[in-house]
Write an enzyme that holds these catalytic residues in place. Structure first.
Site, short mmCIF file in Angstrom:
data_model
loop_
_atom_site.label_atom_id
_atom_site.label_comp_id
_atom_site.label_asym_id
_atom_site.label_seq_id
_atom_site.Cartn_x
_atom_site.Cartn_y
_atom_site.Cartn_z
N LYS A 100 0.84 -1.21 0.00
CA LYS A 100 0.00 0.00 0.00
C LYS A 100 0.88 1.27 0.00
CE LYS A 100 -2.17 -1.58 3.68
NZ LYS A 100 -1.61 -2.95 3.73
N THR A 101 1.85 1.30 0.89
CA THR A 101 2.74 2.46 0.96
C THR A 101 3.54 2.58 -0.33
OG1 THR A 101 2.99 1.91 3.29
CG2 THR A 101 4.49 3.58 2.41
N ASP A 149 -1.24 6.32 6.88
CA ASP A 149 -1.30 4.88 7.12
C ASP A 149 -2.20 4.61 8.32
OD1 ASP A 149 -0.72 2.28 6.61
OD2 ASP A 149 1.27 2.30 7.52
N THR A 187 -5.60 -1.70 7.23
CA THR A 187 -5.70 -3.16 7.24
C THR A 187 -7.14 -3.56 7.55
OG1 THR A 187 -4.97 -3.03 9.52
CG2 THR A 187 -3.33 -3.66 7.90
N ARG A 197 6.44 -8.26 1.52
CA ARG A 197 7.33 -7.89 2.63
C ARG A 197 7.96 -9.15 3.24
NH1 ARG A 197 4.50 -4.52 6.40
NH2 ARG A 197 5.38 -2.72 5.34
P1 ADP Z 1 2.10 -2.00 3.18
O1 ADP Z 1 2.13 -0.49 3.14
O2 ADP Z 1 0.93 -2.58 2.48
O3 ADP Z 1 2.25 -2.54 4.59
P2 ADP Z 1 4.62 -1.77 1.79
O4 ADP Z 1 4.20 -0.90 0.68
O5 ADP Z 1 5.36 -1.10 2.92
O6 ADP Z 1 3.37 -2.56 2.39
O7 ADP Z 1 5.48 -2.97 1.17
C1 ADP Z 1 6.38 -3.77 1.92
C2 ADP Z 1 7.59 -4.16 1.10
O8 ADP Z 1 7.18 -5.07 0.11
C3 ADP Z 1 8.25 -2.97 0.40
O9 ADP Z 1 9.55 -2.80 0.87
C4 ADP Z 1 8.32 -3.32 -1.06
O10 ADP Z 1 9.66 -3.40 -1.45
C5 ADP Z 1 7.73 -4.70 -1.17
N1 ADP Z 1 6.63 -4.68 -2.14
C6 ADP Z 1 5.33 -4.41 -1.86
N2 ADP Z 1 4.59 -4.50 -2.97
C7 ADP Z 1 5.41 -4.84 -3.96
C8 ADP Z 1 5.21 -5.10 -5.37
N3 ADP Z 1 4.01 -5.03 -5.92
N4 ADP Z 1 6.30 -5.41 -6.11
C9 ADP Z 1 7.52 -5.51 -5.54
N5 ADP Z 1 7.77 -5.29 -4.23
C10 ADP Z 1 6.73 -4.95 -3.45
#
Ligand code: ADP
Length: 379
Positions: free
Chosen positions: A104-105, A149, A198, A257
């Site tokens: 998401k981030t 977030d 979430t 992640r």
């Molecule tokens: P969330 O915000 O949903 O908790 P993040 O955006 O922080 O998740 O993603 C976590 C890690 O996973 C990041 O460091 C990123 O490198 C990796 N990641 C997430 N989505 C992808 C994607 N679609 N392709 C490649 N790497 C991804």
């Protein structure tokens, strides 16, 4: 409230010249910010918190091309971005929901690159007081993206402040007391709010209604995660075979992640015990040592399922009871363990609590006898 409050605006130059700012009230986070990395506070398992955050930022995809999977979502977003650019207007407010670690981030960062606008990243717990949210809204520049977030954790006051800002780009403020109260409407620059959560269900109706685009992020397929693993290995200059990448992906519970975290752990093992190259055999050995099984379940997941089976006859049992018995935080169970266990078909959520499925019994080697079958509603 919160004498511990700390607000850091850490502007970090990115490759494309745009800037990201970090706002947090977290001491650990403050230290990370000073190391010139872009991060948000994480709220997952302890090992995830200890996880090297600058590593995560280094491998974060910055464009749609490097963002793997979620193809339907990417296509819709690309169209919305193109339309916004042609109209020379900011993008509609967006809400992303789904379990932690699904990107998401990262997606918010990709949108900022694609729109060529800066992004400010914060999380709802850092916006406790009215002046926190007012401060950040007033600091925005035209077109900028504000990423919040855990947006379901915004308090009522902050939500009320956000509504007119999201809808009409105004802040409604009152000054004075008693009869001399005055209401002021202060304009804020047009911005795009990207909220991530979430728990979409925990968001208040009025807040949810103010997002023009709402999307759920899905768990990734093993093939997509294999690509994530290979991409990360290539950034880290690790030698990895196709089967080695697949072995890691298979046990990453559909989450990039986790896949990235496992690449690091497996590469440590490969370096210390072998010549550094990650093959299928090395990956499997390392993951066995980490006690991550074939379905990607770790110790906590297995303990959770076993607890329900052995102490509560397979459930239903309340989440608080489970959390207390496991010594885990309710949110960790709800946000991290449950979504994957449910998606894998091991756990069911019922109005009376959590229940394991016959698949979970079979998977963990319990006998599914006739009594249990009728308990699970099987004929
Ligand atoms: P969330 O915000 O949903 O908790 P993040 O955006 O922080 O998740 O993603 C976590 C890690 O996973 C990041 O460091 C990123 O490198 C990796 N990641 C997430 N989505 C992808 C994607 N679609 N392709 C490649 N790497 C991804």
């Amino acid at each position: 409230m919160g004498g511990r409050f700390y607000q850091a605006y850490n502007l970090t130059s990115r490759n494309d010249g745009a800037q990201m700012a970090i706002i947090s009230d977290d001491d650990e986070f403050k230290n990370i910010c000073s190391e010139k990395c872009v991060e948000k506070s994480l709220d997952t398992k302890p090992e995830a918190i200890a996880y090297d955050k600058s590593f995560e930022n280094n491998i974060r995809p910055k464009t749609f091309d490097s963002y793997i999977g979620q193809s339907g979502l990417k296509e819709t977003l690309q169209i919305s971005i193109e339309a916004a650019k042609r109209r020379e207007l900011p993008l509609d407010h967006l809400l992303f929901y789904g379990p932690p670690g699904l990107g998401k981030t990262t997606l918010a960062g990709v949108i900022s690159t694609q729109m060529d606008v800066p992004i400010k990243i914060t999380s709802a717990p850092a916006l406790e007081r009215p002046r926190d949210i007012i401060g950040i809204l007033m600091s925005l520049k035209g077109g900028e993206i504000l990423f919040i977030d855990e947006i379901h954790r915004l308090n009522k006051v902050a939500e009320e402040i956000l509504y007119p800002a999201m809808e009409d780009f105004f802040l409604d403020m009152t000054t004075g007391k008693g009869q001399s109260v005055k209401t002021l409407r202060i304009p804020v620059p047009k911005f795009t709010l990207i909220g991530a959560t979430t728990k979409a269900g925990a968001l208040s109706g009025p807040l949810r209604d103010r997002f023009g685009i709402i999307h759920r992020l899905e768990f990734y397929s093993t093939e997509e995660l294999t690509q994530v693993v290979k991409r990360t290995a290539s950034i880290l200059e690790l030698e990895i075979t196709e089967k080695g990448a697949y072995a890691i992906a298979r046990r990453s519970r559909g989450t990039p992640r986790i896949a990235n975290r496992l690449v690091k752990r497996v590469s440590d093992y490969a370096l210390v015990k072998h010549d550094g190259a990650i093959t299928e055999e090395i990956a499997n050995k390392a993951l066995d040592i980490l006690k991550i099984d074939d379905s990607g379940l770790d110790n906590t997941d297995r303990c959770l399922l076993r607890l329900i089976i052995e102490k509560y006859d397979g459930g239903p049992v309340g989440i608080e009871t489970l959390a207390a018995a496991l010594g885990e935080d309710v949110r960790t169970i709800e946000d991290v363990c449950e979504p994957y266990l449910m998606q894998a078909g091991f756990l069911q959520r019922t109005p009376r609590g959590r229940k394991v499925s016959p698949e979970a019994l079979r998977y963990l080697g319990y006998k599914v006898d006739t009594a249990q079958k009728s308990l699970f509603g099987e004929e």
